[in-house]
Design an enzyme around this catalytic site. Sequence first.
Site, short mmCIF file in Angstrom:
data_model
loop_
_atom_site.label_atom_id
_atom_site.label_comp_id
_atom_site.label_asym_id
_atom_site.label_seq_id
_atom_site.Cartn_x
_atom_site.Cartn_y
_atom_site.Cartn_z
N HIS A 137 0.82 -1.21 0.00
CA HIS A 137 0.00 0.00 0.00
C HIS A 137 0.86 1.27 0.00
O HIS A 137 0.37 2.35 -0.33
CB HIS A 137 -0.99 0.00 1.18
CG HIS A 137 -0.39 0.25 2.52
ND1 HIS A 137 -0.20 -0.74 3.45
CD2 HIS A 137 0.04 1.39 3.11
CE1 HIS A 137 0.32 -0.22 4.56
NE2 HIS A 137 0.49 1.08 4.37
N ASP A 168 0.08 -7.46 1.30
CA ASP A 168 0.59 -6.12 1.58
C ASP A 168 2.11 -6.07 1.63
O ASP A 168 2.72 -5.43 2.49
CB ASP A 168 0.01 -5.58 2.89
CG ASP A 168 0.07 -4.05 2.94
OD1 ASP A 168 0.33 -3.44 1.89
OD2 ASP A 168 -0.13 -3.49 4.03
N SER A 262 4.56 2.66 7.88
CA SER A 262 4.30 1.49 7.03
C SER A 262 5.54 1.06 6.26
O SER A 262 6.21 1.88 5.64
CB SER A 262 3.20 1.80 6.02
OG SER A 262 1.94 1.55 6.57
#
Length: 311
Positions: A137, A168, A262
């Site tokens: 993402h 992911d 992230s």
Amino acid sequence: MSENDFRQGHLGSYQPQQSYPYYTQPAPAGQVPTPPPPRRKGKRVAALVSATAVAAALVGGASGAAIVGLEGGSSATASGTTASAQTVSGTTNTDVSAVAAKVLPSVVQVNVTTRQGEAIGSGVILSSDGKILTNAHVVSGAVGDVTITLSDGKQYQASVLGADTKADIAVLQAKGASGLTAATLGDSSKLAVGQEVVAIGSPAGLQNTVTSGIISALNRQLSDIGTGEQQSSPFDQTANRTSDSPSYTAIQTDAAINQGNSGGALVNMAGQVIGINSALYSPSSSAGSVGIGFAIPINDAKTIVSQLENQ
């Protein structure tokens, strides 16, 4: 009760009884004074010896407990000898600054340009020639190459080698890179709840940010978390979960994870990457960390990276 209270209330309050001479009245005339009865010392001595032994045992016990976690100190034992405390660092490194110093060179900031604007994430260096592990993402919707920035500020352009949106996980390749510091990958199958961990990344673009905490749970099904509530990736937005959202079994941690973390590293106290920070739980409209963050176990990430490389 604290150790200090224990010492003051029990060890520090004992005072030996003072001894006073017997007081006798004069004997009537013509009578031989009766000497005072002999003092019974046996029981008193025994009682004092017993109390001393108990006190010594308590001191020894308290000293033994105090040794745990001390570095370079010493403690008197019940026998009066001095025993050096064992350094914790001899077996397990619990110094967050040492962990950060080891891992920071292996974590990068990832800047992405999309049609909606700019976004920021993090990544972990897998090889000295610039292979980077991050979240899918983070690079979703990237227009052209992305920019990676090393901990020392040096920058490279990188292309996306492959991405698995369901897991992911994405792999980048920095162009013209060499001599980079690859991270040491651990074994996420050996993790335990309560284990200390450190998270490293670029929350809000603040590169080289280090936070620490513990593993608060294992084997969390991300797809089952907070049904009907808002979920947030620590990337650039908060969004309701959809059928296309990533679904994996996650490590839960209370180390602060925020937008921009992230793709960054979750590491153990040996400096080994044991997870890739990926999401946080936000039960309200707030997008900040509430102490519930999630990371992809590194063993799962290794499998996906291998699949992406062999496509």
